[in-house]
Design a protein around this motif. Structure first.
Motif, PDB file in Angstrom:
ATOM      1  N   ASN A 291       0.822  -1.204   0.000  1.00 57.45           N
ATOM      2  CA  ASN A 291       0.000   0.000   0.000  1.00 57.45           C
ATOM      3  C   ASN A 291       0.861   1.261   0.000  1.00 57.45           C
ATOM      4  O   ASN A 291       0.551   2.239  -0.702  1.00 57.45           O
ATOM      5  N   GLN A 292       1.938   1.251   0.768  1.00 60.28           N
ATOM      6  CA  GLN A 292       2.829   2.403   0.792  1.00 60.28           C
ATOM      7  C   GLN A 292       3.541   2.578  -0.550  1.00 60.28           C
ATOM      8  O   GLN A 292       3.833   3.702  -0.965  1.00 60.28           O
TER       9      GLN A 292
ATOM     10  N   ASN B 230       1.127   4.328  -2.756  1.00 57.13           N
ATOM     11  CA  ASN B 230       1.063   5.743  -2.379  1.00 57.13           C
ATOM     12  C   ASN B 230       2.271   6.497  -2.916  1.00 57.13           C
ATOM     13  O   ASN B 230       2.152   7.648  -3.365  1.00 57.13           O
TER      14      ASN B 230
ATOM     15  N   LYS C   1       1.811   7.104  -6.641  1.00 57.11           N
ATOM     16  CA  LYS C   1       0.829   8.152  -6.895  1.00 57.11           C
ATOM     17  C   LYS C   1       1.409   9.537  -6.601  1.00 57.11           C
ATOM     18  O   LYS C   1       1.093  10.515  -7.269  1.00 57.11           O
ATOM     19  N   LYS C   2       2.270   9.601  -5.613  1.00 60.62           N
ATOM     20  CA  LYS C   2       2.810  10.893  -5.179  1.00 60.62           C
ATOM     21  C   LYS C   2       3.941  11.388  -6.059  1.00 60.62           C
ATOM     22  O   LYS C   2       4.042  12.580  -6.361  1.00 60.62           O
TER      23      LYS C   2
END
Length: 218
Positions: free
Chosen positions: A84-85, A88, A91-92
């Motif tokens: 999940n990280q 993220n 996406k960032k």
């Protein structure tokens, strides 16, 4: 063969969550850190960033340990947290959109010519490593988690949020594509010596070579 005793991850987790045991946390970190970093690299392709992500996950687990007492499979929990990280992070810091797609049947052959003429077994392992890296992302992750990390279908399914049947399907698709790459390699390297081997038999023999290397061991 030297036998390495694996730590009891669940026992360490309980001591961390219930007893605030820093020593157990250190043991958990050393037991899973390298595997989690390798898993993270599957997604973000940057080792330094992967190291930071995994480190952050461990720190958050320590800080939130009193809220994690109900986790029954801490190893799977950590793999999911890292996944999940990783999403993220993508996406960032990039325009990459993580999507599940069906790959075509086309396989790009990788030239593994070795000027040093290493032993055939080493060359084969090198070829396979490159071939695995060329697989679709999910198939590659499934293959490595099952083969290299020794995980069960159910564990991989929980980590990737897919069904165990999908895990099995992805694994055998990976095996099929790897056998195609191996067959192409054998044809190109041995055609000058023997061109009489029927292709179906060659493909079958390559599949069993693959099976022996990865699931039985040489």
């Amino acid at each position: 063969m030297k036998v390495i005793n694996k730590p009891d991850i669940f026992s360490l987790w309980k001591q961390i969550c219930f007893d605030d045991d820093l020593k157990s946390f250190e043991l958990l970190f050393h037991a899973l850190n390298a595997r989690l970093i390798k898993f993270c690299v599957f997604y973000i392709r940057q080792k330094e960033a992967a190291e930071e992500i995994v480190s952050d996950v461990f720190v958050k687990c320590w800080e939130s340990r009193k809220n994690l007492t109900g986790i029954v499979n801490p190893e799977t929990y950590l793999f999911v947290a890292v996944k999940n990280q990783s999403f993220n992070y993508l996406k960032k810091y990039s325009n990459i959109h993580v999507v599940q797609i069906e790959e075509s049947n086309e396989v790009e052959f990788i030239n593994t010519f070795d000027p040093a003429k290493e032993l055939e077994r080493k060359e084969l392992h090198f070829l396979l490593d490159q071939a695995i890296a060329s697989l679709p992302q999910q198939a590659c992750i499934v293959f490595r988690l099952i083969k290299e990390d020794g995980m069960k279908y159910k564990e991989v399914a929980e980590i990737l949020n897919i069904s165990p049947r999908t895990v099995q399907t992805q694994l055998f698709r990976a095996m099929k594509k790897l056998s195609v790459i191996l067959a192409a390699h054998q044809v190109s390297s041995k055609s000058a010596v023997n061109s009489s081997v029927p292709s179906p038999l060659l493909g079958l023999s390559v599949f069993f070579i693959l099976l022996k290397i990865f699931f039985i061991g040489l």
